[in-house]
Design an enzyme around this catalytic site. Sequence first.
Site, PDB file in Angstrom:
ATOM      1  N   LYS A 221      -9.455 -34.694 -20.876  1.00 34.35           N
ATOM      2  CA  LYS A 221      -8.113 -34.329 -20.423  1.00 34.35           C
ATOM      3  C   LYS A 221      -8.144 -33.230 -19.363  1.00 34.35           C
ATOM      4  O   LYS A 221      -9.154 -32.549 -19.171  1.00 34.35           O
ATOM      5  CB  LYS A 221      -7.250 -33.910 -21.615  1.00 34.35           C
ATOM      6  CG  LYS A 221      -6.795 -35.107 -22.448  1.00 34.35           C
ATOM      7  CD  LYS A 221      -5.782 -34.740 -23.509  1.00 34.35           C
ATOM      8  CE  LYS A 221      -5.226 -35.990 -24.194  1.00 34.35           C
ATOM      9  NZ  LYS A 221      -4.301 -35.665 -25.294  1.00 34.35           N
ATOM     10  N   ARG A 255     -10.368 -38.226 -31.426  1.00 31.27           N
ATOM     11  CA  ARG A 255      -9.921 -39.411 -30.672  1.00 31.27           C
ATOM     12  C   ARG A 255     -10.564 -39.326 -29.276  1.00 31.27           C
ATOM     13  O   ARG A 255     -10.257 -38.409 -28.510  1.00 31.27           O
ATOM     14  CB  ARG A 255      -8.395 -39.434 -30.573  1.00 31.27           C
ATOM     15  CG  ARG A 255      -7.831 -40.648 -29.848  1.00 31.27           C
ATOM     16  CD  ARG A 255      -6.307 -40.604 -29.818  1.00 31.27           C
ATOM     17  NE  ARG A 255      -5.751 -41.764 -29.133  1.00 31.27           N
ATOM     18  CZ  ARG A 255      -5.550 -41.837 -27.810  1.00 31.27           C
ATOM     19  NH1 ARG A 255      -5.863 -40.802 -27.035  1.00 31.27           N
ATOM     20  NH2 ARG A 255      -5.044 -42.932 -27.268  1.00 31.27           N
TER      21      ARG A 255
END
Length: 274
Positions: A221, A255
């Site tokens: 991210k 995740r």
Amino acid sequence: MTINCKGKLIDLSTPKVMGILNVTPDSFFDGGRYKDENSILNQVENMLNQGATFIDIGAYSSRPNADFVTENEELQRIVPIVELLVKYFPEIIISVDTFRSEVAKQTIKAGASLINDISAGFLDEKMLQTVANLSVPYIMMHMRGTPQTMQTLTDYDNLTKDVNFYFSERISKARALGIIDLILDPGFGFAKTTQQNFELLNQLELLNIADLPLLVGVSRKSMIYKTLDTTAQNALNGTTALHMIALQKGAKILRVHDVKEAKECITLYNQLHA
């Protein structure tokens, strides 16, 4: 600490890996990469062989300013993929990344095992009741607004306290409807600045309320690649570094885009705490 996925009890006292399969054309890292059956099957087989316990399928990109996708288009994208994976991997545990109750209903019917909702029921008033009716585990994430508006909604009095208050209200509502297995996702990158993401990670253990498992999704991210002045494609090392911190602070599910590296991180963490 277990969850029941269609009769399979998954023990989360040992952290697990959730592999990401995006079947969207516009996801921030792997958008458009998995377009045909062979590429999808190969990727999922790789993730399962590398140690993924869950495969999380998303057909609506939730990156900032993502394009709107109709419910019908989301269903057309995702239901055939769930059916395909259940056919080729009968033991697979599929998580469906959706905030729509009808998509939840149709994908569980097609063979998925749990629902991963970025809005914790706020974007579809029928979602919580639907999950309760389906009797499946439910991942509820902290977010404000929608993927299109969340970047403007980053004002908090006290971030960690506000996130905990949000979850306490959502947990209460879910429990009242009869949802048994709940997993909390702090929502890194959703209605949070880079600095706020690191603040939340640093205080992650304070979110361990009601003894519910925490899912952490920081894989590649912007909080990582912007801090390192690089790109999502070059953010694997930074991802692994934050994964170990998340595990140390109580994360039970990672995740991820890169299953092998996350699984290795968990193996080292387990050895550290053996």
